[in-house]
Scaffold this motif. Structure first.
Motif, PDB file in Angstrom:
ATOM      1  N   ASP A  88     -11.536  -4.714  10.510  1.00  0.00           N
ATOM      2  CA  ASP A  88     -12.236  -5.680   9.652  1.00  0.00           C
ATOM      3  C   ASP A  88     -11.286  -6.384   8.687  1.00  0.00           C
ATOM      4  OD1 ASP A  88     -14.621  -5.086  10.918  1.00  0.00           O
ATOM      5  OD2 ASP A  88     -15.195  -3.586   9.431  1.00  0.00           O
ATOM      6  N   ASN A  89     -10.006  -6.512   9.113  1.00  0.00           N
ATOM      7  CA  ASN A  89      -9.044  -7.351   8.388  1.00  0.00           C
ATOM      8  C   ASN A  89      -8.756  -6.845   6.973  1.00  0.00           C
ATOM      9  OD1 ASN A  89      -7.367  -9.613   8.812  1.00  0.00           O
ATOM     10  ND2 ASN A  89      -8.656 -10.887   7.520  1.00  0.00           N
ATOM     11  N   LEU A  90      -8.707  -5.538   6.808  1.00  0.00           N
ATOM     12  CA  LEU A  90      -8.363  -4.948   5.511  1.00  0.00           C
ATOM     13  C   LEU A  90      -7.048  -4.186   5.608  1.00  0.00           C
ATOM     14  CD1 LEU A  90     -11.807  -3.552   4.279  1.00  0.00           C
ATOM     15  CD2 LEU A  90     -10.626  -5.615   3.489  1.00  0.00           C
ATOM     16  N   THR A  91      -6.340  -4.127   4.482  1.00  0.00           N
ATOM     17  CA  THR A  91      -5.071  -3.401   4.398  1.00  0.00           C
ATOM     18  C   THR A  91      -5.011  -2.633   3.086  1.00  0.00           C
ATOM     19  OG1 THR A  91      -3.807  -4.954   5.778  1.00  0.00           O
ATOM     20  CG2 THR A  91      -2.557  -3.662   4.170  1.00  0.00           C
ATOM     21  N   ILE A  92      -4.562  -1.374   3.171  1.00  0.00           N
ATOM     22  CA  ILE A  92      -4.229  -0.604   1.977  1.00  0.00           C
ATOM     23  C   ILE A  92      -2.727  -0.733   1.764  1.00  0.00           C
ATOM     24  CG2 ILE A  92      -4.154   1.668   0.888  1.00  0.00           C
ATOM     25  CD1 ILE A  92      -6.510   2.456   2.733  1.00  0.00           C
ATOM     26  N   VAL A  93      -2.330  -1.347   0.659  1.00  0.00           N
ATOM     27  CA  VAL A  93      -0.919  -1.474   0.316  1.00  0.00           C
ATOM     28  C   VAL A  93      -0.576  -0.308  -0.605  1.00  0.00           C
ATOM     29  CG1 VAL A  93       0.844  -2.914  -0.739  1.00  0.00           C
ATOM     30  CG2 VAL A  93      -1.031  -3.980   0.538  1.00  0.00           C
ATOM     31  N   SER A  94       0.380   0.504  -0.196  1.00  0.00           N
ATOM     32  CA  SER A  94       0.703   1.740  -0.909  1.00  0.00           C
ATOM     33  C   SER A  94       2.170   1.756  -1.303  1.00  0.00           C
ATOM     34  CB  SER A  94       0.390   2.954  -0.022  1.00  0.00           C
ATOM     35  OG  SER A  94       0.852   4.155  -0.598  1.00  0.00           O
ATOM     36  N   HIS A  95       2.426   1.966  -2.591  1.00  0.00           N
ATOM     37  CA  HIS A  95       3.796   2.128  -3.097  1.00  0.00           C
ATOM     38  C   HIS A  95       3.920   3.556  -3.617  1.00  0.00           C
ATOM     39  CE1 HIS A  95       7.620   1.511  -5.003  1.00  0.00           C
ATOM     40  NE2 HIS A  95       7.623   0.214  -4.749  1.00  0.00           N
ATOM     41  N   LEU A  96       4.875   4.315  -3.085  1.00  0.00           N
ATOM     42  CA  LEU A  96       5.003   5.736  -3.411  1.00  0.00           C
ATOM     43  C   LEU A  96       5.666   5.980  -4.762  1.00  0.00           C
ATOM     44  CD1 LEU A  96       6.229   6.983   0.094  1.00  0.00           C
ATOM     45  CD2 LEU A  96       3.871   6.905  -0.779  1.00  0.00           C
ATOM     46  N   ARG A  97       6.345   4.965  -5.299  1.00  0.00           N
ATOM     47  CA  ARG A  97       7.073   5.082  -6.577  1.00  0.00           C
ATOM     48  C   ARG A  97       8.012   6.291  -6.556  1.00  0.00           C
ATOM     49  NH1 ARG A  97       4.396   1.857 -10.542  1.00  0.00           N
ATOM     50  NH2 ARG A  97       3.745  -0.018  -9.388  1.00  0.00           N
ATOM     51  N   MET A  98       7.929   7.159  -7.554  1.00  0.00           N
ATOM     52  CA  MET A  98       8.918   8.234  -7.682  1.00  0.00           C
ATOM     53  C   MET A  98       8.663   9.430  -6.764  1.00  0.00           C
ATOM     54  SD  MET A  98      11.166   7.243  -9.958  1.00  0.00           S
ATOM     55  CE  MET A  98      11.958   8.736 -10.537  1.00  0.00           C
ATOM     56  N   GLU A  99       7.409   9.862  -6.672  1.00  0.00           N
ATOM     57  CA  GLU A  99       7.149  11.163  -6.047  1.00  0.00           C
ATOM     58  C   GLU A  99       5.980  11.160  -5.065  1.00  0.00           C
ATOM     59  OE1 GLU A  99       8.356  14.447  -7.336  1.00  0.00           O
ATOM     60  OE2 GLU A  99       9.506  13.808  -9.075  1.00  0.00           O
ATOM     61  N   GLY A 100       5.476   9.998  -4.687  1.00  0.00           N
ATOM     62  CA  GLY A 100       4.300   9.958  -3.827  1.00  0.00           C
ATOM     63  C   GLY A 100       4.558  10.502  -2.433  1.00  0.00           C
ATOM     64  N   LYS A 101       3.569  11.225  -1.891  1.00  0.00           N
ATOM     65  CA  LYS A 101       3.661  11.811  -0.552  1.00  0.00           C
ATOM     66  C   LYS A 101       2.283  11.787   0.110  1.00  0.00           C
ATOM     67  CE  LYS A 101       6.991  15.311  -2.120  1.00  0.00           C
ATOM     68  NZ  LYS A 101       6.769  15.037  -3.563  1.00  0.00           N
ATOM     69  N   TYR A 102       2.269  11.675   1.432  1.00  0.00           N
ATOM     70  CA  TYR A 102       1.041  11.823   2.208  1.00  0.00           C
ATOM     71  C   TYR A 102       1.139  13.077   3.066  1.00  0.00           C
ATOM     72  CZ  TYR A 102      -0.527   7.066   1.117  1.00  0.00           C
ATOM     73  OH  TYR A 102      -0.970   5.934   0.473  1.00  0.00           O
ATOM     74  N   HIS A 103       0.010  13.768   3.223  1.00  0.00           N
ATOM     75  CA  HIS A 103      -0.010  14.907   4.136  1.00  0.00           C
ATOM     76  C   HIS A 103      -1.400  15.046   4.727  1.00  0.00           C
ATOM     77  CE1 HIS A 103      -1.727  17.854   1.027  1.00  0.00           C
ATOM     78  NE2 HIS A 103      -1.429  16.783   0.308  1.00  0.00           N
ATOM     79  N   LEU A 104      -1.448  15.484   5.985  1.00  0.00           N
ATOM     80  CA  LEU A 104      -2.712  15.630   6.708  1.00  0.00           C
ATOM     81  C   LEU A 104      -3.208  17.063   6.589  1.00  0.00           C
ATOM     82  CD1 LEU A 104      -4.472  13.710   8.501  1.00  0.00           C
ATOM     83  CD2 LEU A 104      -3.490  14.906  10.467  1.00  0.00           C
ATOM     84  N   VAL A 105      -4.492  17.207   6.253  1.00  0.00           N
ATOM     85  CA  VAL A 105      -5.116  18.521   6.070  1.00  0.00           C
ATOM     86  C   VAL A 105      -6.522  18.475   6.695  1.00  0.00           C
ATOM     87  CG1 VAL A 105      -3.846  19.001   3.939  1.00  0.00           C
ATOM     88  CG2 VAL A 105      -6.061  17.854   3.814  1.00  0.00           C
ATOM     89  N   THR A 106      -7.277  19.535   6.487  1.00  0.00           N
ATOM     90  CA  THR A 106      -8.716  19.485   6.758  1.00  0.00           C
ATOM     91  C   THR A 106      -9.423  19.287   5.420  1.00  0.00           C
ATOM     92  OG1 THR A 106      -8.988  21.875   6.519  1.00  0.00           O
ATOM     93  CG2 THR A 106      -8.474  21.032   8.733  1.00  0.00           C
ATOM     94  N   PRO A 107     -10.610  18.720   5.421  1.00  0.00           N
ATOM     95  CA  PRO A 107     -11.309  18.490   4.151  1.00  0.00           C
ATOM     96  C   PRO A 107     -11.552  19.750   3.337  1.00  0.00           C
ATOM     97  CG  PRO A 107     -12.343  17.246   5.919  1.00  0.00           C
ATOM     98  CD  PRO A 107     -11.345  18.161   6.574  1.00  0.00           C
ATOM     99  N   GLU A 108     -11.589  20.910   4.008  1.00  0.00           N
ATOM    100  CA  GLU A 108     -11.862  22.162   3.315  1.00  0.00           C
ATOM    101  C   GLU A 108     -10.612  22.763   2.665  1.00  0.00           C
ATOM    102  OE1 GLU A 108     -12.558  21.722   6.609  1.00  0.00           O
ATOM    103  OE2 GLU A 108     -14.622  21.040   6.246  1.00  0.00           O
ATOM    104  N   THR A 109      -9.450  22.200   2.953  1.00  0.00           N
ATOM    105  CA  THR A 109      -8.212  22.727   2.382  1.00  0.00           C
ATOM    106  C   THR A 109      -8.285  22.666   0.856  1.00  0.00           C
ATOM    107  OG1 THR A 109      -6.942  21.960   4.295  1.00  0.00           O
ATOM    108  CG2 THR A 109      -5.710  22.451   2.270  1.00  0.00           C
TER     109      THR A 109
END
Length: 276
Positions: free
Chosen positions: A66-87
């Protein structure tokens, strides 16, 4: 701060983890991470599919349906990680994207400096900081002619010129120290006084350094991890950054550390010529 090679590595490791997944729910534990309307961010994203991830300089662009974008800047310490919702939530987890396949992507940021924006795809240069950036290393636009002309207009020192992102996008403190040492240019040199042949050499070294750093999955000096939780490998190739007090690999003299506009800077006073 994650620089261009680290953000590229995050893009490459994050893409197979979330591409093709559909967002079910968004949770903002620390809403200020989102720089656009918080309610819109939470309401608009459910039902959207992740179609891919792009990158410009230090920005991640998470492309959605639907033509949307999340623009993400990690700056100093940002990280992404995949989990389960119950984690169990880590105290530094601030945003969660729950997917319909019972997985969840969490954004973790110790200092809370990172930012996300929800925009219409294709408007990133008009609506985000990307519009103010210069060209990336190894891009077709980052030519000798462009770089020479850009430096001619800058009278401030070359270290700050390379760090301000408007000439070359994606370089940070680590890589600037490295490329200036390899080029034999003192960080306090006036950008517009560096000879043309040295500017060309510097451009080539920037391209080579960034390409190798990406190949080695970025540099972990402090806390950087990719989306799989792995460290980078380029720290094993650093010649001057973090080596103040050691012998210069070129000449054997002692590497010195100073501050340039508040940024720690390691250089060789013998090998790096100052142009004023």
């Amino acid at each position: 701060m994650p620089e261009m090679p680290e953000v590229e590595t995050v893009k490459r490791t994050l893409t197979p983890l979330i591409k093709g997944k559909t967002i079910k729910k968004v949770t903002l534990w620390y809403p200020n991470i989102v720089a656009t309307d918080h309610d819109e961010f939470v309401k608009e994203l459910p039902g959207k599919k992740v179609v891919g991830i792009d990158r410009y300089a230090k920005y991640l662009l998470i492309r959605l349906s639907d033509n949307l974008t999340i623009v993400s800047h990690l700056r100093m310490e940002g990280k992404y990680h995949l989990v389960t919702p119950e984690t169990p939530k880590d105290k530094h987890d601030h945003v969660q994207f729950e997917f319909t396949d019972a997985t969840a992507l969490r954004y973790n940021d110790v200092r809370k400096f990172g930012r996300m924006q929800l925009i219409i795809t294709g408007t990133e240069r008009q609506t985000t900081g990307i519009g103010k950036l210069g060209y990336e290393p190894n891009s077709s636009e980052f030519t000798d002619e462009y770089f020479i002309n850009a430096l001619k207009k800058r009278s401030k020192n070359i270290k700050n010129t390379l760090l301000d992102q408007t000439v070359v996008a994606g370089l940070g403190n680590i890589y600037v120290d490295e490329v200036l040492w390899k080029s034999g240019i003192n960080p306090l040199s006036s950008a517009n006084k560096i000879p043309t042949d040295k500017v060309k050499e510097l451009r080539n070294i920037i391209n080579q350094e960034i390409a190798l750093a990406i190949e080695k999955h970025g540099t972990t000096v402090h806390t950087y991890l990719d989306a799989n939780g792995d460290v980078g490998g380029f720290q094993e190739f650093l010649q001057v950054y973090g080596h103040a007090g050691d012998n210069c690999p070129k000449c054997g003299n002692i590497l010195e550390k100073t501050k340039v506009n508040g940024r720690g800077t390691t250089y060789c006073p013998h090998c790096e010529v100052i142009y004023k």
